[in-house]
Design a protein around this motif. Structure first.
Motif, PDB file in Angstrom:
ATOM      1  N   ILE A   1       0.706  -1.639  -0.061  1.00  0.00           N
ATOM      2  CA  ILE A   1      -0.235  -0.081   0.260  1.00  0.00           C
ATOM      3  C   ILE A   1       0.894   1.240  -0.416  1.00  0.00           C
ATOM      4  N   LYS A   2       0.716   1.743  -1.207  1.00  0.00           N
ATOM      5  CA  LYS A   2       1.449   3.240  -1.119  1.00  0.00           C
ATOM      6  C   LYS A   2       1.079   4.769  -1.309  1.00  0.00           C
ATOM      7  N   ARG A   3       0.540   5.133  -0.689  1.00  0.00           N
ATOM      8  CA  ARG A   3      -0.694   6.449  -1.157  1.00  0.00           C
ATOM      9  C   ARG A   3      -1.708   5.168  -1.082  1.00  0.00           C
ATOM     10  N   ASP A   4      -2.323   5.754  -2.356  1.00  0.00           N
ATOM     11  CA  ASP A   4      -3.824   5.204  -2.515  1.00  0.00           C
ATOM     12  C   ASP A   4      -3.192   3.960  -3.295  1.00  0.00           C
ATOM     13  N   ASN A   5      -2.079   3.694  -3.832  1.00  0.00           N
ATOM     14  CA  ASN A   5      -2.034   2.278  -4.492  1.00  0.00           C
ATOM     15  C   ASN A   5      -2.134   1.551  -3.693  1.00  0.00           C
ATOM     16  N   ILE A   6      -2.824   0.251  -3.952  1.00  0.00           N
ATOM     17  CA  ILE A   6      -2.936  -1.387  -3.655  1.00  0.00           C
ATOM     18  C   ILE A   6      -2.208  -2.640  -4.282  1.00  0.00           C
ATOM     19  N   SER A   7      -1.550  -3.207  -4.492  1.00  0.00           N
ATOM     20  CA  SER A   7      -1.240  -4.814  -4.944  1.00  0.00           C
ATOM     21  C   SER A   7      -1.260  -5.983  -4.502  1.00  0.00           C
ATOM     22  N   PHE A   8      -1.039  -6.895  -4.946  1.00  0.00           N
ATOM     23  CA  PHE A   8      -0.629  -7.340  -4.325  1.00  0.00           C
ATOM     24  C   PHE A   8       0.334  -8.416  -5.111  1.00  0.00           C
ATOM     25  N   ASP A   9       1.263  -9.304  -3.469  1.00  0.00           N
ATOM     26  CA  ASP A   9       2.390 -10.596  -4.610  1.00  0.00           C
ATOM     27  C   ASP A   9       1.438 -11.597  -3.485  1.00  0.00           C
ATOM     28  N   ILE A  10       1.585 -12.328  -4.342  1.00  0.00           N
ATOM     29  CA  ILE A  10       1.282 -13.455  -3.880  1.00  0.00           C
ATOM     30  C   ILE A  10       2.274 -14.718  -4.201  1.00  0.00           C
ATOM     31  N   HIS A  11       2.885 -15.623  -3.327  1.00  0.00           N
ATOM     32  CA  HIS A  11       3.639 -16.174  -3.756  1.00  0.00           C
ATOM     33  C   HIS A  11       3.011 -18.045  -3.019  1.00  0.00           C
ATOM     34  N   ILE A  12       3.101 -18.727  -3.698  1.00  0.00           N
ATOM     35  CA  ILE A  12       3.224 -20.224  -3.933  1.00  0.00           C
ATOM     36  C   ILE A  12       4.028 -21.041  -4.268  1.00  0.00           C
ATOM     37  N   SER A  13       4.670 -21.962  -2.491  1.00  0.00           N
ATOM     38  CA  SER A  13       5.805 -22.730  -3.198  1.00  0.00           C
ATOM     39  C   SER A  13       4.357 -24.328  -3.191  1.00  0.00           C
ATOM     40  N   ALA A  14       4.933 -25.151  -4.295  1.00  0.00           N
ATOM     41  CA  ALA A  14       4.416 -25.714  -4.038  1.00  0.00           C
ATOM     42  C   ALA A  14       5.467 -27.135  -4.256  1.00  0.00           C
ATOM     43  N   THR A  15       5.399 -28.428  -3.700  1.00  0.00           N
ATOM     44  CA  THR A  15       6.035 -29.636  -3.256  1.00  0.00           C
ATOM     45  C   THR A  15       5.743 -31.071  -3.491  1.00  0.00           C
ATOM     46  N   GLY A  16       6.025 -32.023  -3.977  1.00  0.00           N
ATOM     47  CA  GLY A  16       5.170 -33.170  -4.739  1.00  0.00           C
ATOM     48  C   GLY A  16       6.328 -34.004  -4.859  1.00  0.00           C
ATOM     49  N   HIS A  17       6.111 -35.031  -5.661  1.00  0.00           N
ATOM     50  CA  HIS A  17       6.893 -36.177  -6.376  1.00  0.00           C
ATOM     51  C   HIS A  17       6.390 -36.155  -7.529  1.00  0.00           C
ATOM     52  N   LEU A  18       6.990 -36.954  -8.608  1.00  0.00           N
ATOM     53  CA  LEU A  18       6.521 -36.985 -10.231  1.00  0.00           C
ATOM     54  C   LEU A  18       6.307 -38.487  -9.960  1.00  0.00           C
ATOM     55  N   GLY A  19       5.064 -38.363 -10.380  1.00  0.00           N
ATOM     56  CA  GLY A  19       3.896 -39.824 -10.313  1.00  0.00           C
ATOM     57  C   GLY A  19       3.797 -40.709 -11.582  1.00  0.00           C
ATOM     58  N   GLU A  20       4.396 -39.545 -13.040  1.00  0.00           N
ATOM     59  CA  GLU A  20       3.566 -39.815 -13.992  1.00  0.00           C
ATOM     60  C   GLU A  20       4.482 -39.533 -15.293  1.00  0.00           C
ATOM     61  N   THR A  21       5.581 -40.009 -16.091  1.00  0.00           N
ATOM     62  CA  THR A  21       5.810 -39.425 -17.333  1.00  0.00           C
ATOM     63  C   THR A  21       5.988 -39.846 -18.343  1.00  0.00           C
ATOM     64  N   GLN A  22       5.304 -39.478 -19.443  1.00  0.00           N
ATOM     65  CA  GLN A  22       4.800 -40.453 -20.327  1.00  0.00           C
ATOM     66  C   GLN A  22       6.406 -39.913 -21.610  1.00  0.00           C
ATOM     67  N   TYR A  23       7.707 -40.710 -21.589  1.00  0.00           N
ATOM     68  CA  TYR A  23       8.357 -40.569 -21.409  1.00  0.00           C
ATOM     69  C   TYR A  23       9.245 -41.797 -22.583  1.00  0.00           C
ATOM     70  N   PRO A  24       8.920 -41.923 -24.118  1.00  0.00           N
ATOM     71  CA  PRO A  24       9.463 -43.073 -24.697  1.00  0.00           C
ATOM     72  C   PRO A  24      11.080 -43.223 -24.388  1.00  0.00           C
TER      73      PRO A  24
END
Length: 410
Positions: free
Chosen positions: A291-314
């Motif tokens: 918030i700067k004076r009358d200006n509003i903005s948002f930063d949204i940080h998303i972190s996702a951790t998981g595993h490689l469940g499938e890869t169709q790599y012939p």
């Protein structure tokens, strides 16, 4: 002395015997009707003839809505331990009544059955989408469910495509009770990111009171007469009525943005055009307003951790650190694309904020909150023009046991 002692001990014992002799209002379970699901639809059906005088009086003021209330009642003597029938008889029955009042429609059940109906065991309440989109949703028809003292605030709330009563008419496997099957399927949100977080009647009451926009789960009856719980319905916070819907992919993105992602799959083609599936088992979201004076903005940080469940790599070996980094980057871009798409839809098409970003402003700068809250996603709709930037981080921690181990060079 003896008489005084007898008085002191005898009277309490007599009272205890009377209290232990049984419940004065005891009613056998076989005599009760355990309502486990309710469905509400608008209808053109006529009300009972006995109500026509009242109906004519109301009609002079403008014809009121007529509602059909369908109740699903469990039959206790035919229930097994898992909600399944111990006999071949159906373990439940449905009953419908028509009135101008939800409360009156429920009481009309008693005119058609010898059982005394109780609402203590209700699993869910479902209303049709045409009710949810009407002006009468919050102003009248919803009132009974929020007001009645027997209604549990944790019971699930659904809006259906088409008539809500069709949910209670499905024939499930193993002679399942439809209301209990719907409750069980809805709990799979922990295994599928296509399902929003559980939405109870108490949550609905809170959202209406706050006048903030919100989403609930979408449920429908499929062509093969089964249920599907996936996607989300968007409600306007000011009027608390249905405004639109989010598709399944948009629901995945929404869950990631608001930090309600439990478990699910992201699929995307790798750089060679082969499909890879990334199972997210841990996700986090941090929303930071600027918030700067009358200006509003948002930063949204998303972190996702998981595993490689499938890869169709012939014809190759995907289990190399180079390929894993490549898939992480592909999934990062896929998530970034999807969260931006759903945000643009909410900002430009609906101009509604179910992310509850206004609350982030309240915590950060209360003066700014007071300044913008009445025009956030109503009035001037400030939300629709607020910059929202996403920062995505993805990490694959497991790759499974398939494939050749990576060969070290040199």
């Amino acid at each position: 002395m003896m008489r005084a002692c007898l008085y002191k001990t005898g009277i309490p014992c007599l009272i205890a015997v009377l209290l232990l002799s049984g419940c004065w209002d005891l009613q056998e379970i076989e005599e009760r009707g355990l309502v486990i699901g309710l469905a509400l639809d608008l209808t053109d059906e006529e009300v009972d003839p006995e109500n026509m005088e009242t109906y004519e009086e109301w009609k002079k003021k403008g014809e009121p809505d007529r509602v059909r209330l369908t109740g699903q009642v469990a039959v206790p003597t035919q229930q097994g331990g898992n909600g399944q029938s111990e006999t071949e008889s159906q373990p439940y029955f449905n009953m419908s009544t028509v009135s101008h009042s939800v409360f009156d429609a429920l009481r009309l059940f008693s005119t058609r059955s010898s059982r005394t109906f109780t609402l203590d065991h209700i699993k869910l309440v479902a209303v049709s989408d045409n009710i949810a989109a009407s002006d009468h949703f919050n102003e009248g028809l919803l009132d009974f469910f929020l007001r009645d003292h027997q209604m549990r605030r944790r019971m699930l709330f659904f809006v259906t495509e088409g008539e809500a009563s069709q949910l209670l008419e499905l024939e499930g496997q193993f002679n399942e009770i439809p209301a209990m099957k719907i409750e069980a399927v809805s709990e799979n949100y922990s295994r599928s990111n296509r399902i929003p977080h559980p939405f109870a009647i108490g949550t609905l009451s809170d959202e209406i009171a706050k006048e903030t926009s919100f989403i609930i789960r979408k449920i429908k009856v499929t062509k093969d007469k089964d249920i599907k719980v996936a996607g989300a319905l968007l409600f306007d916070g000011k009027f608390s009525k249905l405004a639109g819907e989010l598709g399944e992919q948009e629901t995945i993105a929404y869950n990631l943005i608001v930090g309600e992602h439990q478990n699910g799959i992201i699929t995307a083609p790798d750089k060679q055009g082969h499909i890879a599936a990334f199972e997210i088992f841990s996700a986090d979201s941090k929303i930071k307003p600027t918030i700067k004076r009358d200006n509003i903005s948002f930063d949204i940080h998303i972190s996702a951790t998981g595993h490689l469940g499938e890869t169709q790599y012939p014809g190759g070996n995907p289990l190399t650190s180079k390929y894993i980094k490549e898939v992480e980057e592909v999934m990062k871009k896929e998530i970034e694309t999807e969260v931006n798409k759903v945000t643009e839809k909410l900002q430009k098409e609906f101009k509604l904020d179910p992310f509850n970003l206004l609350d982030e402003i309240r915590v950060k700068n209360y003066k700014m909150y007071e300044k913008v809250r009445r025009n956030w996603d109503q009035g001037e709709k400030i939300f629709s023009d607020v910059p929202i930037r996403f920062h995505i981080d993805t990490k694959i921690e497991r790759i499974g046991i398939s494939g050749k181990p990576e060969q070290k060079e040199g």
